[in-house]
Design an enzyme around this catalytic site. Structure first.
Site, PDB file in Angstrom:
ATOM      1  N   SER A 160      74.790  65.840  66.990  1.00 55.86           N
ATOM      2  CA  SER A 160      76.121  66.636  66.418  1.00 55.86           C
ATOM      3  C   SER A 160      76.512  65.525  65.052  1.00 55.86           C
ATOM      4  O   SER A 160      76.308  64.565  65.001  1.00 55.86           O
ATOM      5  CB  SER A 160      77.095  66.774  67.522  1.00 55.86           C
ATOM      6  OG  SER A 160      78.262  67.224  66.617  1.00 55.86           O
ATOM      7  N   LYS A 162      76.134  69.256  74.807  1.00 58.38           N
ATOM      8  CA  LYS A 162      76.269  69.470  73.545  1.00 58.38           C
ATOM      9  C   LYS A 162      76.855  71.258  73.296  1.00 58.38           C
ATOM     10  O   LYS A 162      77.755  71.076  72.536  1.00 58.38           O
ATOM     11  CB  LYS A 162      74.882  69.505  72.716  1.00 58.38           C
ATOM     12  CG  LYS A 162      75.002  69.980  71.292  1.00 58.38           C
ATOM     13  CD  LYS A 162      75.685  69.318  70.422  1.00 58.38           C
ATOM     14  CE  LYS A 162      75.449  69.468  68.891  1.00 58.38           C
ATOM     15  NZ  LYS A 162      75.540  70.935  68.477  1.00 58.38           N
ATOM     16  N   HIS A 196      80.443  70.651  74.087  1.00 58.10           N
ATOM     17  CA  HIS A 196      81.209  69.840  72.979  1.00 58.10           C
ATOM     18  C   HIS A 196      81.276  71.173  71.659  1.00 58.10           C
ATOM     19  O   HIS A 196      82.455  71.035  71.025  1.00 58.10           O
ATOM     20  CB  HIS A 196      80.168  69.038  72.361  1.00 58.10           C
ATOM     21  CG  HIS A 196      80.448  68.493  70.967  1.00 58.10           C
ATOM     22  ND1 HIS A 196      79.845  69.326  69.785  1.00 58.10           N
ATOM     23  CD2 HIS A 196      80.799  67.677  70.156  1.00 58.10           C
ATOM     24  CE1 HIS A 196      80.203  68.835  68.677  1.00 58.10           C
ATOM     25  NE2 HIS A 196      80.790  67.715  69.050  1.00 58.10           N
ATOM     26  N   ASN A 197      80.560  71.858  71.596  1.00 54.47           N
ATOM     27  CA  ASN A 197      80.367  72.891  70.397  1.00 54.47           C
ATOM     28  C   ASN A 197      81.811  73.968  70.955  1.00 54.47           C
ATOM     29  O   ASN A 197      82.557  74.390  70.071  1.00 54.47           O
ATOM     30  CB  ASN A 197      79.302  73.796  70.370  1.00 54.47           C
ATOM     31  CG  ASN A 197      78.324  72.915  69.347  1.00 54.47           C
ATOM     32  OD1 ASN A 197      78.346  71.777  69.448  1.00 54.47           O
ATOM     33  ND2 ASN A 197      77.711  73.669  68.501  1.00 54.47           N
ATOM     34  N   GLU A 212      84.859  72.618  70.021  1.00 53.28           N
ATOM     35  CA  GLU A 212      85.032  72.294  68.601  1.00 53.28           C
ATOM     36  C   GLU A 212      85.687  73.838  68.614  1.00 53.28           C
ATOM     37  O   GLU A 212      86.550  73.812  67.554  1.00 53.28           O
ATOM     38  CB  GLU A 212      83.766  72.188  68.261  1.00 53.28           C
ATOM     39  CG  GLU A 212      83.764  72.424  66.585  1.00 53.28           C
ATOM     40  CD  GLU A 212      82.306  72.130  65.920  1.00 53.28           C
ATOM     41  OE1 GLU A 212      81.323  71.162  66.652  1.00 53.28           O
ATOM     42  OE2 GLU A 212      81.889  72.878  65.238  1.00 53.28           O
ATOM     43  N   ARG A 219      93.236  94.259  97.671  1.00 54.60           N
ATOM     44  CA  ARG A 219      91.615  94.400  98.098  1.00 54.60           C
ATOM     45  C   ARG A 219      91.488  94.942  99.512  1.00 54.60           C
ATOM     46  O   ARG A 219      90.470  95.679  99.800  1.00 54.60           O
ATOM     47  CB  ARG A 219      90.858  93.042  97.697  1.00 54.60           C
ATOM     48  CG  ARG A 219      91.048  92.671  96.204  1.00 54.60           C
ATOM     49  CD  ARG A 219      90.291  91.363  95.805  1.00 54.60           C
ATOM     50  NE  ARG A 219      88.869  91.433  96.424  1.00 54.60           N
ATOM     51  CZ  ARG A 219      88.305  90.863  97.612  1.00 54.60           C
ATOM     52  NH1 ARG A 219      89.144  90.160  98.468  1.00 54.60           N
ATOM     53  NH2 ARG A 219      87.121  90.802  97.733  1.00 54.60           N
TER      54      ARG A 219
HETATM   55  P1  NBP Z   1      66.632  75.082  60.552  1.00 54.88           P
HETATM   56  O1  NBP Z   1      67.343  75.440  61.880  1.00 54.88           O
HETATM   57  O2  NBP Z   1      66.961  75.777  59.432  1.00 54.88           O
HETATM   58  O3  NBP Z   1      65.045  75.054  60.818  1.00 54.88           O
HETATM   59  C1  NBP Z   1      64.347  74.861  59.750  1.00 54.88           C
HETATM   60  C2  NBP Z   1      62.812  74.176  60.557  1.00 54.88           C
HETATM   61  O4  NBP Z   1      62.472  74.762  61.454  1.00 54.88           O
HETATM   62  C3  NBP Z   1      61.875  73.972  59.586  1.00 54.88           C
HETATM   63  O5  NBP Z   1      61.116  72.867  59.611  1.00 54.88           O
HETATM   64  C4  NBP Z   1      61.024  75.279  59.559  1.00 54.88           C
HETATM   65  O6  NBP Z   1      59.781  74.864  59.200  1.00 54.88           O
HETATM   66  C5  NBP Z   1      61.015  75.085  61.097  1.00 54.88           C
HETATM   67  N1  NBP Z   1      60.703  76.504  61.672  1.00 54.88           N
HETATM   68  C6  NBP Z   1      61.339  77.701  61.764  1.00 54.88           C
HETATM   69 BR1  NBP Z   1      62.772  78.315  60.580  1.00 54.88          BR
HETATM   70  N2  NBP Z   1      60.532  78.683  62.529  1.00 54.88           N
HETATM   71  C7  NBP Z   1      59.331  77.864  62.825  1.00 54.88           C
HETATM   72  C8  NBP Z   1      58.386  78.367  63.470  1.00 54.88           C
HETATM   73  N3  NBP Z   1      58.310  79.691  64.228  1.00 54.88           N
HETATM   74  N4  NBP Z   1      57.428  77.436  63.905  1.00 54.88           N
HETATM   75  C9  NBP Z   1      57.608  76.374  63.502  1.00 54.88           C
HETATM   76  N5  NBP Z   1      58.577  76.001  62.676  1.00 54.88           N
HETATM   77  C10 NBP Z   1      59.442  76.659  62.375  1.00 54.88           C
HETATM   78  O7  NBP Z   1      67.015  73.251  60.193  1.00 54.88           O
HETATM   79  P2  NBP Z   1      68.049  72.634  60.556  1.00 54.88           P
HETATM   80  O8  NBP Z   1      69.164  73.104  59.991  1.00 54.88           O
HETATM   81  O9  NBP Z   1      67.822  71.194  59.982  1.00 54.88           O
HETATM   82  O10 NBP Z   1      68.328  72.491  61.921  1.00 54.88           O
HETATM   83  C11 NBP Z   1      67.488  71.954  62.853  1.00 54.88           C
HETATM   84  C12 NBP Z   1      67.839  72.151  64.248  1.00 54.88           C
HETATM   85  O11 NBP Z   1      69.201  71.262  64.598  1.00 54.88           O
HETATM   86  C13 NBP Z   1      68.207  73.702  64.594  1.00 54.88           C
HETATM   87  O12 NBP Z   1      68.093  73.787  65.867  1.00 54.88           O
HETATM   88  C14 NBP Z   1      69.652  73.518  64.342  1.00 54.88           C
HETATM   89  O13 NBP Z   1      70.341  74.710  65.310  1.00 54.88           O
HETATM   90  C15 NBP Z   1      70.089  71.787  64.781  1.00 54.88           C
HETATM   91  N6  NBP Z   1      71.174  71.544  64.144  1.00 54.88           N
HETATM   92  C16 NBP Z   1      71.655  71.837  63.150  1.00 54.88           C
HETATM   93  C17 NBP Z   1      72.855  71.159  62.337  1.00 54.88           C
HETATM   94  C18 NBP Z   1      73.249  71.647  61.087  1.00 54.88           C
HETATM   95  O14 NBP Z   1      74.277  71.181  60.628  1.00 54.88           O
HETATM   96  N7  NBP Z   1      72.468  72.095  60.248  1.00 54.88           N
HETATM   97  C19 NBP Z   1      73.619  70.529  63.297  1.00 54.88           C
HETATM   98  C20 NBP Z   1      73.317  70.277  64.578  1.00 54.88           C
HETATM   99  C21 NBP Z   1      71.957  70.877  65.071  1.00 54.88           C
HETATM  100  P3  NBP Z   1      59.248  75.748  57.777  1.00 54.88           P
HETATM  101  O15 NBP Z   1      59.623  74.713  56.580  1.00 54.88           O
HETATM  102  O16 NBP Z   1      57.749  75.700  57.492  1.00 54.88           O
HETATM  103  O17 NBP Z   1      59.751  77.049  57.596  1.00 54.88           O
END
Ligand code: NBP
Length: 482
Positions: A131, A185, A188-189, A192, A446
């Protein structure tokens, strides 16, 4: 033979993955970066990672060969099938005792299944809540790892080095078995969602009820941020309220509709599944659903009437009540969240460390606040504490604030300002402190219409049926459907 130089591999070079790799590098770990689309590895090495110790790989085989043993591989990819796809490709390349960590927002039930399935294949699986968004990943996230406990000693040095620190203590500890990390987690969300909704309701009362200007509201939030409500969300609300662009204050020009896609909804669904009254988070999810009905709301605003008489509020006194009402509601929301954790722990046999969880949320994440320190103290004092509201510190706080919560909720009702989360907090509080609820009538109803039976006070465990009308039979029902 490639040299095994990397401490950990990280798959997924989107915003979270890249920042977490840079964070690990800052703490002296050698990270091997990989991504499904391998051009991103090249671009990352040539740009963001230039001049660091970070290395890359262009196939999973190459990546695996560069890792020290036991191999530690962290996935930060889109939750769902992408996680399973990588696990499937990795397993044949790994050895017994290697570790796969999923740091995405996966559903805890998926993590449970993956942990159990991989254990049978000799792989230690960890599902970790991460997070704090982009900034957290880069400079210190809150990390909530759970899964196969045998993995913890191997990932602990990395996780506790890169996570946020609160009063010098790491905001990361082992949460529990199988899906426990992702469950925590998720809660937590959900919390939030609750915190954000409560703040929105306070803002609405200030705006609609007290008719405060934005700078006055910002000053109020600034003051609150120096007291018991001190938290990241109060702080950013202060800043949002005073933010101006060339057209003036921005906030009033933002469309008042919100979506709800993932973990807040999952928390509410889990609350129903486990039968725990997590009402405040539930109302927060529904408040977003109602906000999304903008066209209907606009139409209804010219048809449906609100209160016919207004009320006069003393601004200074009311703002004091509002602060205490917010604080009381926050205590109730966290009490409900911990009730859900306790119930899930019972069902899944998780050995959760509640004080440790409060500390994990104390820094690095969106709900970080001073208040979480008090929760940690409460659970450290009594790890078996049944409910936060029964702790000395929090019961005293509730006894001090509950009247303000009543003043605020009743005033909002008279003003016609919707306060679903504040009123859910008060209704829960009154229900929780009531020794005799009207469920006796419910049971009688009931039994009247469905012969569902009831227990008499003092004869618990013995189920009886009454022929309420004189013309029904004496046979009771064996199903429980109402
Ligand atoms: P994204 O959730 O946008 O995912 C992008 C990544 O997933 C890229 O590496 C992409 O590869 C890969 N990917 C996808 Br999309 N489809 C795929 C598939 N079918 N097979 C293999 N790889 C695949 O990235 P993020 O925002 O950095 O979040 C990463 C994780 O962390 C997620 O689960 C998210 O929910 C969680 N999270 C995010 C945040 C935030 O603030 N963003 C906070 C906390 C947790 P590619 O480049 O080849 O398309």
């Amino acid at each position: 033979m490639t040299e095994q130089v990397a401490d950990i591999a990280l798959i997924g070079l989107a915003v979270m993955g890249q920042n977490l790799i840079l964070n690990m590098n800052d703490h002296g770990f050698v990270v091997c970066a990989y991504n499904r689309t391998t051009e991103k590895v090249k671009s990352f090495l040539e740009n963001e990672a230039k001049g660091t110790k970070i290395i890359g790989a262009f196939s999973l085989k190459e990546m695996v060969n560069k890792l020290k043993l036991p191999r530690r591989i962290m996935l930060l990819v889109k939750a769902g099938p992408a996680v399973d796809a990588f696990i499937e490709q990795l397993v044949p390349l790994l050895s017994t005792g290697d570790i796969i960590i999923d740091g995405g927002n996966s559903e805890y039930k998926d993590t449970q299944i993956r942990t159990e399935k991989l254990e049978k294949q000799g792989i230690l699986f960890v599902g970790s809540g991460v997070s704090g968004g982009e900034d957290g990943a880069r400079y210190g996230p809150s990390l909530m790892p759970g899964g196969n406990p045998k993995a913890w000693p191997h990932i602990k040095p990395i996780f506790q080095a890169i996570c946020a620190k609160a009063n010098g203590e790491p905001c990361c500890d082992w949460v529990g078995e199988t899906g426990a990390g992702h469950f925590v987690k998720m809660v937590h969300n959900g919390i939030e969602y609750g915190d954000m909704q409560l703040i929105c309701e306070a803002y609405d009362i200030m705006r609609t009820g007290l008719k405060l200007q934005q700078d006055e509201m910002s000053t109020t939030f600034d003051k609150w941020n120096k007291e018991e409500l001190n938290s990241f969300l109060i702080e950013i609300t202060r800043d949002i309220l005073k933010y101006k662009d060339e057209k003036g204050y921005l906030l009033e020009r933002i469309r008042d509709t919100a979506g709800q896609k993932g973990t807040g909804k999952w928390t509410a669904i889990s609350a129903l599944d486990y039968g725990v009254p997590v009402t405040l988070i539930g109302e927060s999810v529904f408040a977003r659903c109602l906000s999304a009905l903008q066209a209907e709301r606009i139409e209804a605003s010219s048809i449906l009437k609100g209160p016919t008489s207004g009320i006069e509020l003393d601004k200074t006194k009311f703002l004091d009540h509002l602060k205490l009402a917010l604080y009381a509601s926050k205590i109730i929301s966290y009490a409900q969240g911990f009730m859900l954790l306790r119930e899930a722990a019972k069902v899944h046999n998780w050995n959760l460390n509640y004080g440790g969880i409060a500390l994990m949320w104390r820094g690095g994440c969106i709900i970080r606040s001073v208040f979480l320190q008090d929760i940690k103290v409460a659970f450290d004092k009594n790890p078996k504490l049944n409910n936060l509201l029964l702790d000395d510190f929090f019961s005293k706080a509730m006894n001090k604030c509950q009247n303000s919560l009543r003043v605020v909720v009743s005033s909002a009702v008279m003003l016609g300002v919707p306060v679903p989360a504040l009123s859910a907090a008060l209704a829960f509080y009154d229900g929780y402190r009531t020794a005799k609820l009207p469920a006796n009538l419910l049971q009688a109803q009931r039994d009247y219409f469905g012969a569902h039976t009831y227990e008499l006070l003092g004869q618990e465990g013995k189920f009886v049926h009454t022929n309420w009308t004189g013309h029904g039979g004496n046979v009771s029902a064996s199903t429980y459907d109402a």
